[in-house]
Scaffold this motif. Structure first.
Motif, PDB file in Angstrom:
ATOM      1  N   SER A 116       0.819  -1.211   0.000  1.00 40.57           N
ATOM      2  CA  SER A 116       0.000   0.000   0.000  1.00 40.57           C
ATOM      3  C   SER A 116       0.856   1.265   0.000  1.00 40.57           C
ATOM      4  O   SER A 116       0.447   2.297  -0.538  1.00 40.57           O
ATOM      5  CB  SER A 116      -0.937   0.009   1.215  1.00 40.57           C
ATOM      6  N   LYS A 131      -1.041   1.452  -8.318  1.00 44.41           N
ATOM      7  CA  LYS A 131      -2.055   1.038  -7.346  1.00 44.41           C
ATOM      8  C   LYS A 131      -2.756  -0.251  -7.743  1.00 44.41           C
ATOM      9  O   LYS A 131      -2.846  -1.191  -6.934  1.00 44.41           O
ATOM     10  CB  LYS A 131      -3.074   2.164  -7.136  1.00 44.41           C
ATOM     11  N   SER A 135      -2.308  -3.810  -5.761  1.00 43.58           N
ATOM     12  CA  SER A 135      -3.548  -4.399  -5.247  1.00 43.58           C
ATOM     13  C   SER A 135      -3.691  -5.838  -5.739  1.00 43.58           C
ATOM     14  O   SER A 135      -4.101  -6.731  -4.980  1.00 43.58           O
ATOM     15  CB  SER A 135      -4.762  -3.578  -5.695  1.00 43.58           C
ATOM     16  N   ASP A 138      -1.253  -7.952  -3.786  1.00 48.76           N
ATOM     17  CA  ASP A 138      -1.786  -8.218  -2.449  1.00 48.76           C
ATOM     18  C   ASP A 138      -2.823  -9.338  -2.502  1.00 48.76           C
ATOM     19  O   ASP A 138      -2.804 -10.257  -1.673  1.00 48.76           O
ATOM     20  CB  ASP A 138      -2.408  -6.953  -1.873  1.00 48.76           C
TER      21      ASP A 138
END
Length: 225
Positions: A116, A131, A135, A138
């Motif tokens: 993040s 981003k 993401s 993740d």
């Protein structure tokens, strides 16, 4: 409060749980406060205390010791007077979660934090690209394992007759060690934690010894940790 033990305490670090255990056992100690650099690193002067230059570090007479787990075990062994001894039936849980905290749970939380942080710290024109990439990383690498890990924590606390990890009347090393990752999870990603885990975090926060540690060491800011 002053005594033989000196705690080199760094803001937003694992040294808060060292203050908790010292307060829990009423061990006299002195705090030497250190502040992170703007890059969120430990200051260089900590290398004058220990070659790795990380916090927490304690000195106790001629002994200098780093690593929060080693420090907590040392304090329990020397000053605990069996107050953190788990019941026989809880010895395995105490051993397991003592090591699970840093061996399994914290690496997942740190990885999520890095995923993040990288897009947020990148130049603004790269953020729309980074981003979704991080993401997706993740979701692929962290999310599933973190969900399973947090469910295991919840299930363990659900079965505990007292709400502590080892099932005894008092917190043990497992609770001291788990306080940092569960505090961080509760602050940064509350949707991760179940009701029993939330109750455990609140119970820790209500301990007079924990409150005294916060008063002396300062409240953690997990948005920066």
């Amino acid at each position: 409060m002053s005594g033989n033990i000196v705690v080199h305490h760094l803001n937003n670090s694992r040294s808060q749980r060292v203050l908790w255990v010292l307060e829990e056992f009423n061990v006299p100690y002195e705090i030497k406060l250190h502040q992170r650099t703007p890059e969120m690193l430990a200051p260089k002067e900590l290398r004058n205390v220990h070659p790795l230059g990380k916090s927490p570090i304690i000195t106790d007479g001629d002994i200098t010791l780093a690593e929060s787990g080693a420090i907590i075990q040392y304090i329990i062994n020397k000053y605990g007077n069996d107050r953190a001894t788990p019941p026989k039936e809880g010895e395995l849980a105490d051993l397991y979660f003592t090591h699970f905290s840093e061996g399994s749970l914290m690496p997942l939380l740190v990885t999520r934090f890095i995923f993040s942080m990288v897009p947020a710290k990148a130049p603004f024109f790269l953020r729309p690209l980074l981003k979704p990439l991080f993401s997706a990383l993740d979701a692929k690498i962290v999310a599933g394992q973190l969900d399973v890990s947090m469910k295991y924590v919840e299930d363990t606390l659900e079965k505990s007759p007292t709400g502590w990890f080892a099932g005894g009347p008092n917190p043990t090393m497992a609770d001291f060690m788990m306080s940092f990752p569960l505090d961080a999870a509760a602050a940064r990603a509350p949707s991760l934690i179940g009701p029993k885990t939330k109750a455990w975090v609140e119970r820790v926060h209500e301990r007079p010894a924990f409150k005294r540690g916060i008063e002396k060491g300062g409240k953690e800011n997990y948005e920066l940790a």
